[in-house]
Write a protein that holds these residues in place. Structure first.
Motif, PDB file in Angstrom:
ATOM      1  N   GLY A 157      96.831  63.482  53.320  1.00  0.00           N
ATOM      2  CA  GLY A 157      97.350  64.559  53.900  1.00  0.00           C
ATOM      3  C   GLY A 157      98.281  66.041  53.343  1.00  0.00           C
ATOM      4  N   VAL A 158      96.366  65.686  52.855  1.00  0.00           N
ATOM      5  CA  VAL A 158      96.177  67.308  51.950  1.00  0.00           C
ATOM      6  C   VAL A 158      95.052  68.058  52.268  1.00  0.00           C
ATOM      7  N   GLY A 159      94.558  69.330  52.027  1.00  0.00           N
ATOM      8  CA  GLY A 159      93.421  69.813  52.525  1.00  0.00           C
ATOM      9  C   GLY A 159      92.378  70.122  51.796  1.00  0.00           C
ATOM     10  N   LYS A 160      91.514  70.405  52.447  1.00  0.00           N
ATOM     11  CA  LYS A 160      90.283  70.310  52.010  1.00  0.00           C
ATOM     12  C   LYS A 160      89.819  70.273  50.646  1.00  0.00           C
ATOM     13  N   GLY A 161      90.136  71.869  50.473  1.00  0.00           N
ATOM     14  CA  GLY A 161      89.995  73.131  49.438  1.00  0.00           C
ATOM     15  C   GLY A 161      90.915  72.082  48.444  1.00  0.00           C
ATOM     16  N   THR A 162      92.076  71.928  48.196  1.00  0.00           N
ATOM     17  CA  THR A 162      92.979  71.386  47.240  1.00  0.00           C
ATOM     18  C   THR A 162      91.608  69.442  46.739  1.00  0.00           C
ATOM     19  N   LEU A 163      91.648  68.974  47.715  1.00  0.00           N
ATOM     20  CA  LEU A 163      90.645  67.631  47.191  1.00  0.00           C
ATOM     21  C   LEU A 163      90.044  67.833  47.240  1.00  0.00           C
ATOM     22  N   SER A 164      88.783  69.125  47.585  1.00  0.00           N
ATOM     23  CA  SER A 164      87.984  69.496  46.808  1.00  0.00           C
ATOM     24  C   SER A 164      87.778  69.882  45.802  1.00  0.00           C
ATOM     25  N   ARG A 165      89.165  70.290  44.773  1.00  0.00           N
ATOM     26  CA  ARG A 165      89.103  70.983  44.065  1.00  0.00           C
ATOM     27  C   ARG A 165      89.366  69.592  42.716  1.00  0.00           C
ATOM     28  N   GLN A 166      90.633  69.095  43.496  1.00  0.00           N
ATOM     29  CA  GLN A 166      90.492  67.456  42.771  1.00  0.00           C
ATOM     30  C   GLN A 166      89.594  66.768  41.939  1.00  0.00           C
ATOM     31  N   LEU A 167      88.363  66.688  43.345  1.00  0.00           N
ATOM     32  CA  LEU A 167      87.268  66.163  43.094  1.00  0.00           C
ATOM     33  C   LEU A 167      86.421  66.112  41.930  1.00  0.00           C
ATOM     34  N   THR A 168      86.103  67.716  42.430  1.00  0.00           N
ATOM     35  CA  THR A 168      85.467  68.434  41.348  1.00  0.00           C
ATOM     36  C   THR A 168      85.380  68.136  39.907  1.00  0.00           C
ATOM     37  N   GLY A 169      87.085  68.346  39.139  1.00  0.00           N
ATOM     38  CA  GLY A 169      87.660  67.825  38.407  1.00  0.00           C
ATOM     39  C   GLY A 169      87.355  66.261  38.003  1.00  0.00           C
ATOM     40  N   LEU A 170      87.515  65.489  38.747  1.00  0.00           N
ATOM     41  CA  LEU A 170      87.223  63.874  38.345  1.00  0.00           C
ATOM     42  C   LEU A 170      85.533  63.818  38.332  1.00  0.00           C
ATOM     43  N   GLU A 171      84.826  64.597  39.373  1.00  0.00           N
ATOM     44  CA  GLU A 171      83.139  64.199  38.821  1.00  0.00           C
ATOM     45  C   GLU A 171      83.332  64.752  37.319  1.00  0.00           C
ATOM     46  N   ALA A 172      83.329  65.622  36.802  1.00  0.00           N
ATOM     47  CA  ALA A 172      83.266  66.432  35.669  1.00  0.00           C
ATOM     48  C   ALA A 172      83.606  65.515  34.326  1.00  0.00           C
ATOM     49  N   LEU A 173      84.875  64.519  34.892  1.00  0.00           N
ATOM     50  CA  LEU A 173      85.097  63.470  33.794  1.00  0.00           C
ATOM     51  C   LEU A 173      84.086  62.382  34.101  1.00  0.00           C
ATOM     52  N   GLY A 174      83.150  62.332  34.781  1.00  0.00           N
ATOM     53  CA  GLY A 174      82.486  60.937  35.408  1.00  0.00           C
ATOM     54  C   GLY A 174      82.732  59.783  35.754  1.00  0.00           C
ATOM     55  N   LEU A 175      84.437  59.860  36.219  1.00  0.00           N
ATOM     56  CA  LEU A 175      84.834  59.122  37.637  1.00  0.00           C
ATOM     57  C   LEU A 175      84.859  59.213  38.315  1.00  0.00           C
ATOM     58  N   VAL A 176      84.149  59.919  39.260  1.00  0.00           N
ATOM     59  CA  VAL A 176      83.954  59.859  40.523  1.00  0.00           C
ATOM     60  C   VAL A 176      82.215  60.626  40.989  1.00  0.00           C
ATOM     61  N   ARG A 177      81.660  60.281  42.181  1.00  0.00           N
ATOM     62  CA  ARG A 177      80.883  60.571  42.495  1.00  0.00           C
ATOM     63  C   ARG A 177      80.679  61.101  43.759  1.00  0.00           C
ATOM     64  N   ARG A 178      79.777  62.219  44.429  1.00  0.00           N
ATOM     65  CA  ARG A 178      79.110  62.379  45.521  1.00  0.00           C
ATOM     66  C   ARG A 178      78.584  62.111  45.869  1.00  0.00           C
ATOM     67  N   ASP A 179      77.735  61.344  46.782  1.00  0.00           N
ATOM     68  CA  ASP A 179      76.452  60.718  47.872  1.00  0.00           C
ATOM     69  C   ASP A 179      76.305  61.488  49.311  1.00  0.00           C
ATOM     70  N   PRO A 180      75.750  61.790  49.464  1.00  0.00           N
ATOM     71  CA  PRO A 180      74.788  62.118  50.790  1.00  0.00           C
ATOM     72  C   PRO A 180      75.427  61.399  51.451  1.00  0.00           C
ATOM     73  N   ASP A 181      76.411  61.608  53.425  1.00  0.00           N
ATOM     74  CA  ASP A 181      76.294  60.850  54.222  1.00  0.00           C
ATOM     75  C   ASP A 181      74.789  60.327  54.941  1.00  0.00           C
ATOM     76  N   PRO A 182      75.162  58.654  54.625  1.00  0.00           N
ATOM     77  CA  PRO A 182      73.617  58.630  55.311  1.00  0.00           C
ATOM     78  C   PRO A 182      73.443  59.104  57.140  1.00  0.00           C
ATOM     79  N   ASP A 206      88.171  62.828  55.601  1.00  0.00           N
ATOM     80  CA  ASP A 206      88.424  60.962  56.369  1.00  0.00           C
ATOM     81  C   ASP A 206      89.591  61.337  55.181  1.00  0.00           C
ATOM     82  N   LEU A 207      89.194  61.778  54.166  1.00  0.00           N
ATOM     83  CA  LEU A 207      90.447  61.211  52.891  1.00  0.00           C
ATOM     84  C   LEU A 207      91.027  62.142  52.656  1.00  0.00           C
ATOM     85  N   ALA A 208      91.003  63.053  53.107  1.00  0.00           N
ATOM     86  CA  ALA A 208      92.370  64.645  53.061  1.00  0.00           C
ATOM     87  C   ALA A 208      93.065  64.137  54.558  1.00  0.00           C
TER      88      ALA A 208
END
Length: 146
Positions: free
Chosen positions: A65-90, A59-61
């Motif tokens: 208007g960006v690809g899921k791969g590009t977005l996933s790479r950005q999110l991985t960097g944000l997670e490493a910085l402690g700014l974003v988290r991923r939780d399982p979708d209930p 939904d965010l991608a």
């Protein structure tokens, strides 16, 4: 020469170009204030995460208007910085819900508040109906581009 273009279209092009330039500068400043290692294009991602509270990657991608791969790479960097988290979708255990961490929210809110001062000061002198109309027209313009 662009004499064949109608003046209103040339004026819109000029103003949109100026707005985009200022927007890039603002995005760069806010991203750097959130964390020195952030890229300026991360601001839009952080903004949507802040507004959505929790959102699926697909939904965010689509919204950005960006690809899921590009977005996933950005999110991985944000997670490493402690700014974003991923939780399982209930609802769908194969999917993830993305959200800002408390630290991500705190940093983003502080950076955004300090950088939005000029916008607030500019719009403060505008009648409320003009601000609302400006927002409506910008949304109409952006929606038409999607």
């Amino acid at each position: 020469m662009d004499d064949h273009l109608p003046e209103p279209l040339r004026a819109v092009e000029h103003e949109v170009t100026a707005l985009l330039r200022r927007g890039r500068v603002l995005s760069w400043e806010i991203a750097r204030e959130v964390h020195p290692d952030l890229e300026p294009n991360t601001y839009g991602l952080l903004l949507w995460l802040r507004r959505c509270d929790s959102v699926r990657l697909t939904d965010l991608a689509a919204r950005l208007g960006v690809g899921k791969g590009t977005l996933s790479r950005q999110l991985t960097g944000l997670e490493a910085l402690g700014l974003v988290r991923r939780d399982p979708d209930p609802i769908d255990r194969r999917a993830w819900r993305l959200s800002l961490t408390e630290e991500g929210q705190r940093r983003f809110d502080a950076a955004r508040a300090s950088r939005l001062g000029p916008l607030r000061r500019t719009l403060k002198s505008w009648p409320e109906r003009d601000v609302a109309e400006f927002g409506r027209l910008l949304r109409q313009f952006n929606d038409a581009l999607d």
